[in-house]
Design a protein around this motif. Structure first.
Motif, PDB file in Angstrom:
ATOM      1  N   LEU A  70      15.659   4.110  -4.429  1.00  0.00           N
ATOM      2  CA  LEU A  70      15.292   5.337  -3.720  1.00  0.00           C
ATOM      3  C   LEU A  70      16.441   5.886  -2.874  1.00  0.00           C
ATOM      4  CD1 LEU A  70      11.723   4.252  -2.562  1.00  0.00           C
ATOM      5  CD2 LEU A  70      12.262   5.903  -4.367  1.00  0.00           C
ATOM      6  N   GLY A  71      17.550   5.184  -2.819  1.00  0.00           N
ATOM      7  CA  GLY A  71      18.690   5.650  -2.039  1.00  0.00           C
ATOM      8  C   GLY A  71      18.530   5.455  -0.547  1.00  0.00           C
ATOM      9  N   LEU A  72      17.719   4.467  -0.149  1.00  0.00           N
ATOM     10  CA  LEU A  72      17.506   4.182   1.269  1.00  0.00           C
ATOM     11  C   LEU A  72      18.411   3.041   1.721  1.00  0.00           C
ATOM     12  CD1 LEU A  72      13.600   4.415   1.321  1.00  0.00           C
ATOM     13  CD2 LEU A  72      15.222   6.086   2.260  1.00  0.00           C
ATOM     14  N   PRO A  73      18.673   2.934   3.038  1.00  0.00           N
ATOM     15  CA  PRO A  73      19.568   1.881   3.535  1.00  0.00           C
ATOM     16  C   PRO A  73      19.035   0.477   3.243  1.00  0.00           C
ATOM     17  CG  PRO A  73      19.268   3.586   5.186  1.00  0.00           C
ATOM     18  CD  PRO A  73      18.268   3.867   4.111  1.00  0.00           C
ATOM     19  N   VAL A  74      19.918  -0.490   3.263  1.00  0.00           N
ATOM     20  CA  VAL A  74      19.528  -1.886   3.065  1.00  0.00           C
ATOM     21  C   VAL A  74      18.723  -2.369   4.271  1.00  0.00           C
ATOM     22  CG1 VAL A  74      21.513  -2.375   1.610  1.00  0.00           C
ATOM     23  CG2 VAL A  74      21.673  -2.720   4.093  1.00  0.00           C
ATOM     24  N   ASP A  81       0.829  -1.207   0.000  1.00  0.00           N
ATOM     25  CA  ASP A  81       0.000   0.000   0.000  1.00  0.00           C
ATOM     26  C   ASP A  81       0.868   1.265   0.000  1.00  0.00           C
ATOM     27  OD1 ASP A  81      -2.246  -1.578   0.016  1.00  0.00           O
ATOM     28  OD2 ASP A  81      -2.619  -1.370   2.170  1.00  0.00           O
ATOM     29  N   ALA A  82       1.960   1.244   0.770  1.00  0.00           N
ATOM     30  CA  ALA A  82       2.857   2.400   0.818  1.00  0.00           C
ATOM     31  C   ALA A  82       3.537   2.615  -0.529  1.00  0.00           C
ATOM     32  CB  ALA A  82       3.895   2.214   1.922  1.00  0.00           C
ATOM     33  N   ALA A  83       3.875   1.528  -1.211  1.00  0.00           N
ATOM     34  CA  ALA A  83       4.456   1.642  -2.556  1.00  0.00           C
ATOM     35  C   ALA A  83       3.433   2.227  -3.523  1.00  0.00           C
ATOM     36  CB  ALA A  83       4.928   0.268  -3.030  1.00  0.00           C
ATOM     37  N   THR A  84       2.191   1.817  -3.391  1.00  0.00           N
ATOM     38  CA  THR A  84       1.115   2.344  -4.242  1.00  0.00           C
ATOM     39  C   THR A  84       0.957   3.847  -4.045  1.00  0.00           C
ATOM     40  OG1 THR A  84      -0.048   0.220  -4.109  1.00  0.00           O
ATOM     41  CG2 THR A  84      -1.333   2.132  -4.819  1.00  0.00           C
ATOM     42  N   GLU A  85       1.066   4.310  -2.785  1.00  0.00           N
ATOM     43  CA  GLU A  85       0.967   5.739  -2.506  1.00  0.00           C
ATOM     44  C   GLU A  85       2.123   6.493  -3.150  1.00  0.00           C
ATOM     45  OE1 GLU A  85      -0.465   9.337  -1.233  1.00  0.00           O
ATOM     46  OE2 GLU A  85      -1.474   7.375  -1.268  1.00  0.00           O
ATOM     47  N   CYS A  86       3.293   5.905  -3.152  1.00  0.00           N
ATOM     48  CA  CYS A  86       4.434   6.540  -3.833  1.00  0.00           C
ATOM     49  C   CYS A  86       4.151   6.722  -5.314  1.00  0.00           C
ATOM     50  CB  CYS A  86       5.699   5.687  -3.653  1.00  0.00           C
ATOM     51  SG  CYS A  86       6.408   5.713  -1.989  1.00  0.00           S
ATOM     52  N   ILE A  87       3.599   5.685  -5.948  1.00  0.00           N
ATOM     53  CA  ILE A  87       3.263   5.760  -7.367  1.00  0.00           C
ATOM     54  C   ILE A  87       2.211   6.845  -7.603  1.00  0.00           C
ATOM     55  CG2 ILE A  87       2.374   4.498  -9.360  1.00  0.00           C
ATOM     56  CD1 ILE A  87       5.128   3.548  -8.313  1.00  0.00           C
ATOM     57  N   ALA A  88       1.220   6.904  -6.717  1.00  0.00           N
ATOM     58  CA  ALA A  88       0.152   7.895  -6.855  1.00  0.00           C
ATOM     59  C   ALA A  88       0.686   9.315  -6.768  1.00  0.00           C
ATOM     60  CB  ALA A  88      -0.910   7.665  -5.784  1.00  0.00           C
ATOM     61  N   GLN A  89       1.765   9.510  -6.017  1.00  0.00           N
ATOM     62  CA  GLN A  89       2.346  10.846  -5.870  1.00  0.00           C
ATOM     63  C   GLN A  89       3.425  11.117  -6.913  1.00  0.00           C
ATOM     64  OE1 GLN A  89       0.951  13.035  -3.946  1.00  0.00           O
ATOM     65  NE2 GLN A  89      -0.459  11.472  -3.126  1.00  0.00           N
ATOM     66  N   GLY A  90       3.581  10.203  -7.868  1.00  0.00           N
ATOM     67  CA  GLY A  90       4.521  10.433  -8.959  1.00  0.00           C
ATOM     68  C   GLY A  90       5.925   9.953  -8.704  1.00  0.00           C
ATOM     69  N   LEU A  91       6.114   9.182  -7.655  1.00  0.00           N
ATOM     70  CA  LEU A  91       7.449   8.659  -7.342  1.00  0.00           C
ATOM     71  C   LEU A  91       7.535   7.242  -7.897  1.00  0.00           C
ATOM     72  CD1 LEU A  91      10.138   9.198  -5.868  1.00  0.00           C
ATOM     73  CD2 LEU A  91       9.100   8.238  -3.808  1.00  0.00           C
ATOM     74  N   GLU A  92       8.046   7.089  -9.102  1.00  0.00           N
ATOM     75  CA  GLU A  92       8.043   5.802  -9.783  1.00  0.00           C
ATOM     76  C   GLU A  92       9.467   5.294 -10.009  1.00  0.00           C
ATOM     77  OE1 GLU A  92       5.808   5.907 -13.367  1.00  0.00           O
ATOM     78  OE2 GLU A  92       4.007   6.772 -12.451  1.00  0.00           O
ATOM     79  N   THR A  93       9.674   4.044  -9.626  1.00  0.00           N
ATOM     80  CA  THR A  93      10.906   3.325  -9.967  1.00  0.00           C
ATOM     81  C   THR A  93      10.464   1.936 -10.423  1.00  0.00           C
ATOM     82  OG1 THR A  93      11.336   2.252  -7.842  1.00  0.00           O
ATOM     83  CG2 THR A  93      12.075   4.550  -8.086  1.00  0.00           C
ATOM     84  N   PRO A  94      11.294   1.207 -11.151  1.00  0.00           N
ATOM     85  CA  PRO A  94      10.895  -0.129 -11.631  1.00  0.00           C
ATOM     86  C   PRO A  94      10.437  -1.066 -10.520  1.00  0.00           C
ATOM     87  CG  PRO A  94      12.851   0.609 -12.786  1.00  0.00           C
ATOM     88  CD  PRO A  94      12.606   1.615 -11.702  1.00  0.00           C
TER      89      PRO A  94
END
Length: 232
Positions: A145-149, A104-117
């Motif tokens: 997204l440049g976040l930690p592992v 769901d959190a990934a879906t919200e990112c897509i909805a706000q225009g934050l898209e990665t493969p």
């Protein structure tokens, strides 16, 4: 009643009355030291030292700007990214159990225009996808997204505590649920900065400290959001 018993009664009863009277005067004097215009929120606050009470009451107050930043301004790219990181934090801290909140959190990112493969693939998953399917996509999303592992427990626990504190202050969970989550998922072996929250779970086991524990939990949650938001 023998002579010895009579002596004990004559001595102890007046002493008990005096002690009760002294405690009542002391309780009222503490209430009188509350800041002007503020009344005790909880009965057991009257048992706190005045300085401690004032500090706790000051901690739980929040400005309009803080309220907007913590609870309202979430539908932005920055808000979606923060929400994704916090949700992954809870997922990691809880042992990678379940996956729907992450999707769901990934879906919200897509909805706000934050898209990665990887985010696109993660957002497209069906409910109940296996851990084996979800984890690689989460790891790919973090890298993109440049976040930690995922193997960065301190970072993810910090994020997780922030999300849980926000949910508590939004009345989505109770103070006891927050402290029990911290005790179970963070534990005394976990994040050092969250040990006060972990320890508060024990306070709720004592019926004499429940109200004070509620106040201290709210103080902790407010300060956590204030400090972590300032560092963002």
């Amino acid at each position: 009643m023998n002579t010895t018993t009579a002596i004990y009664v004559a001595f102890l009863v007046p002493m008990g009355i005096a002690i009760v009277a002294f405690l009542e005067v002391r309780r009222r004097s503490r209430v009188g030291k509350l800041p002007a215009g503020r009344q005790p929120l909880l009965v057991s606050q009257q048992d706190l030292p005045p300085d401690d009470l004032d500090e706790l009451l000051a901690n739980i107050s929040m400005s309009a700007a803080e309220y907007d930043g913590w609870f309202k301004d979430r539908q932005t790219v920055e808000g979606a990214l923060e929400g994704f990181a916090e949700t992954v934090g809870v997922w990691v801290t809880e042992g990678l159990a379940g996956s729907q909140d992450v999707v769901d959190a990934a879906t919200e990112c897509i909805a706000q225009g934050l898209e990665t493969p990887s985010l696109l693939m993660l957002a497209s998953l069906y409910r109940g996808e296996s851990w084996w399917t979800v984890r690689p996509l989460v790891e790919g999303s973090l890298a993109e997204l440049g976040l930690p592992v995922l193997e960065s427990p301190t970072y993810w626990q910090m994020r997780a505590v922030k999300l849980m504190c926000r949910e508590y202050l939004m009345n989505e969970i109770t103070a006891r649920q927050l402290t029990r989550w911290a005790y179970t998922c963070i534990s005394y072996a976990g994040l050092a900065e969250a040990q006060d929250l972990v320890a508060l779970d024990d306070w709720f086991d004592d019926s004499n400290h429940v109200d004070e524990a509620e106040l201290r939990t709210r103080s902790f949650a407010t300060l956590w959001l204030r400090h972590t938001s300032a560092q963002a």
